[in-house]
Scaffold this motif. Structure first.
Motif, PDB file in Angstrom:
ATOM      1  N   TYR A 181      74.382  43.532  25.707  1.00  0.00           N
ATOM      2  CA  TYR A 181      74.368  42.227  25.030  1.00  0.00           C
ATOM      3  C   TYR A 181      75.447  42.183  23.951  1.00  0.00           C
ATOM      4  O   TYR A 181      75.755  43.202  23.329  1.00  0.00           O
ATOM      5  N   PRO A 245      77.318  37.307  34.252  1.00  0.00           N
ATOM      6  CA  PRO A 245      76.314  36.825  33.302  1.00  0.00           C
ATOM      7  C   PRO A 245      76.787  36.968  31.867  1.00  0.00           C
ATOM      8  O   PRO A 245      77.516  37.893  31.547  1.00  0.00           O
ATOM      9  N   ARG A 247      75.516  37.634  28.156  1.00  0.00           N
ATOM     10  CA  ARG A 247      74.308  38.155  27.489  1.00  0.00           C
ATOM     11  C   ARG A 247      74.546  38.228  25.988  1.00  0.00           C
ATOM     12  O   ARG A 247      75.459  38.910  25.542  1.00  0.00           O
ATOM     13  N   MET A 280      67.218  37.622  22.646  1.00  0.00           N
ATOM     14  CA  MET A 280      68.199  37.809  23.710  1.00  0.00           C
ATOM     15  C   MET A 280      68.323  36.510  24.498  1.00  0.00           C
ATOM     16  O   MET A 280      67.324  35.843  24.750  1.00  0.00           O
ATOM     17  N   SER A 282      70.398  34.997  28.057  1.00  0.00           N
ATOM     18  CA  SER A 282      71.302  35.246  29.182  1.00  0.00           C
ATOM     19  C   SER A 282      71.648  33.933  29.865  1.00  0.00           C
ATOM     20  O   SER A 282      70.779  33.091  30.073  1.00  0.00           O
ATOM     21  N   VAL A 284      73.231  32.818  33.397  1.00  0.00           N
ATOM     22  CA  VAL A 284      73.489  33.456  34.696  1.00  0.00           C
ATOM     23  C   VAL A 284      73.669  32.421  35.803  1.00  0.00           C
ATOM     24  O   VAL A 284      73.374  31.246  35.616  1.00  0.00           O
ATOM     25  N   GLU A 292      67.372  38.470  36.571  1.00  0.00           N
ATOM     26  CA  GLU A 292      67.728  38.645  35.160  1.00  0.00           C
ATOM     27  C   GLU A 292      66.477  38.680  34.289  1.00  0.00           C
ATOM     28  O   GLU A 292      66.447  39.391  33.288  1.00  0.00           O
ATOM     29  N   MET A 296      65.768  41.485  31.598  1.00  0.00           N
ATOM     30  CA  MET A 296      65.569  41.144  30.195  1.00  0.00           C
ATOM     31  C   MET A 296      64.233  41.659  29.677  1.00  0.00           C
ATOM     32  O   MET A 296      64.134  42.194  28.574  1.00  0.00           O
ATOM     33  N   SER A 349      62.420  32.697  32.050  1.00  0.00           N
ATOM     34  CA  SER A 349      63.519  32.085  32.787  1.00  0.00           C
ATOM     35  C   SER A 349      63.298  30.586  32.723  1.00  0.00           C
ATOM     36  O   SER A 349      62.202  30.098  32.972  1.00  0.00           O
ATOM     37  N   THR A 374      69.397  29.666  32.601  1.00  0.00           N
ATOM     38  CA  THR A 374      69.335  30.208  31.239  1.00  0.00           C
ATOM     39  C   THR A 374      68.030  30.969  31.049  1.00  0.00           C
ATOM     40  O   THR A 374      67.000  30.599  31.613  1.00  0.00           O
ATOM     41  N   ASN A 376      65.724  33.380  28.004  1.00  0.00           N
ATOM     42  CA  ASN A 376      65.634  33.849  26.631  1.00  0.00           C
ATOM     43  C   ASN A 376      64.422  34.737  26.481  1.00  0.00           C
ATOM     44  O   ASN A 376      63.429  34.577  27.187  1.00  0.00           O
TER      45      ASN A 376
END
Length: 419
Positions: A181, A245, A247, A280, A282, A284, A292, A296, A349, A374, A376
């Motif tokens: 990340y 991706p 991150r 975090m 991402s 993608v 992902e 994550m 997700s 996206t 988180n």
RNA sequence: GGAGAGAUGGCUGAGCGGUUGAAAGCACCGGUCUUGAAAACCGGCAAAGGGGCAACUCUUUCCUGGGUUCGAAUCCCAGUCUCUCCGCCA
């Protein structure tokens, strides 16, 4: 937000999928408004074409006709505007569709445990709560916070403040050095539009702290999570496939009104208006969302493994998921004083739900433009990690052993005890 | 806080009332060449929305919102943001 074009293809299927969410949406009205809206578009475009032809012809005898057309267009536009506002209003309040992996449920009791990890500590005394421990150490001060600020705030002092800072550094280091990340230190205020992009607005305005700035009319909000500001980095962008991706990780304070949770967790620092969290995010390719999400979630649980804290992994049921999520794992850490697991991380997700709101797209190999996925997740909530360490690492005398992995971050301190 | 300059496609950047959805370059995609790659050359390449089974077609969009005009990226007004200079300051 959902793509109306996609919904239109099969209204009934959409309605059916949405039932899992148990929210009431006026589908008939939505369908009707969409139909009317498209009628107006067609009328308007026909007139626009006519007008354009006149101006191209440069035939001055037709100029007055063109003026008439302009006023008819204005009339249509006026009517269409009302419909569009209604349409937007309905659309922007519809939550994401749960993924088929997600169990149906009506409350948090329907969340499903996936796995338990770590060893629950056994004490030969009655384990104290984190606030008892912290107050006895004179390192958590809730009274002082109510004096200076109000309820649901806390002063963290001395070695516990040190521990809090160490946790932030340890988590950031792990995510940047091991998990790929990129560290970001973002603004803590977000614009109204950014809040819309990730789904906090318009539906959840009551949970947000709005900040009044003297100049300008733009509304600004304290971020309830760094997700808002990190995810909106890609707002209004067509990304290069090579940049995915993406991150990102940030450790920031988060601000929440916690409206509607009066009387819940009033003791201690479980539920505060302000808390630190390592977040975090991402971005993608849309087909890689679930893959992902697993990655994550592992990044989050890895922190707990390293801290040697017992936890369990849950998958949230359809009704307990956040507005923007298609699938969510909650990580719950063991709290001895409560004799149960409590949420310490939530990894979601959001499929393309946020990117439709933000207009975040990318070009795939075939040069097709697609909405990005996206994700988180917290990695982790620092305040709650602090709580978990206090409670799980407590000794009979009220002192706290510092987890081994954190000692290098704390000048090799091994234990926190009353000064 | 005072004085200026600017905002154009994925990016850089021309255009400043009439086929301009927009020159050029970069990036990207396809091809020729090459043992392969690079280079060179040729071709393609904005997005959103509407209609159509489709081929395709229409509309909108040059920061945002108003205005002038038959017609606006281009003129006028307001706002937002960015940059430069001066002042103040962590």
């Amino acid at each position: 937000m959902h793509n109306l074009k996609e919904i239109r293809k099969d209204f009934d299927a959409f309605e059916k999928k949405m039932q899992k969410r148990s929210v009431d949406i006026n589908f008939t009205k939505l369908k009707d408004l969409d139909l009317k809206n498209r009628e107006f578009i067609q009328k308007k475009e026909a007139l626009e074409k006519e007008k354009k032809d006149i101006s191209k012809s440069k035939d001055s005898s037709l100029f007055s006709k063109s003026k008439e057309i302009s006023s008819s267009i204005d009339k249509i536009l006026e009517k269409q505007k009302i419909i569009k506002i209604d349409l937007e209003k309905i659309l922007s309040n519809i939550p994401n569709i749960p993924h088929s992996d997600v169990p149906f449920g009506s409350s948090e009791n329907d969340n499903v445990q996936i796995e338990k990890y770590g060893k629950i500590p056994r004490f030969d005394f009655k384990p104290r709560s984190h606030y008892e421990l912290g107050e006895n150490l004179k390192m958590l001060d809730f009274d002082l916070a109510s004096k200076t600020t109000g309820s649901r705030f806390v002063f963290v002092k001395d070695k516990l403040a040190f521990l809090e800072r160490a946790l932030s550094n340890f988590m950031l280091d792990t995510h940047t050095l091991k998990n790929g990340y990129q560290e970001i230190s973002p603004p803590l205020l977000a614009s109204e539009n950014s809040m819309f992009g990730t789904g906090q607005l318009p539906k959840f305005e009551n949970d947000q702290f709005e900040v009044k700035l003297d100049v300008g009319m733009d509304r600004k909000f304290l971020i309830p999570t760094a997700e808002v500001i990190l995810t909106n980095i890609v707002k209004n962008k067509i990304l290069d496939l090579k940049s995915l991706p993406m991150r990102l990780v940030a450790s920031t304070p988060c601000f929440r009104k916690e409206a509607g949770s009066y009387g819940k967790d009033t003791k201690g620092m479980i539920r505060q208006h302000q808390f630190y969290k390592v977040e975090m995010v991402s971005i993608v390719e849309q087909k890689k969302c679930l893959e992902e999400l697993e990655r994550m979630t592992n990044c989050a649980t890895n922190i707990l493994d390293l801290l040697e804290l017992p936890y369990r992994k849950m998958i949230l049921c359809s009704s307990d998921m956040g507005f923007s999520a298609e699938k969510t794992y909650d990580i719950e850490v063991w709290l001895p004083s409560e004799d149960k697991y409590r949420e310490i991380s939530s990894c979601s997700s959001c499929s393309t739900f946020q990117s439709v709101r933000m207009k975040t797209r990318y070009k795939d190999q075939k040069n097709e433009i697609l909405y990005a996925g996206t994700l988180n997740g917290s990695g982790l909530a620092i305040g709650r990690t602090l709580i978990a360490i206090l409670e799980n690492y407590q000794k009979k005398d009220g002192s706290i052993t510092i987890p081994k992995i954190l000692r290098p971050y704390m000048n090799n301190l091994e234990k926190i005890s009353l000064n």
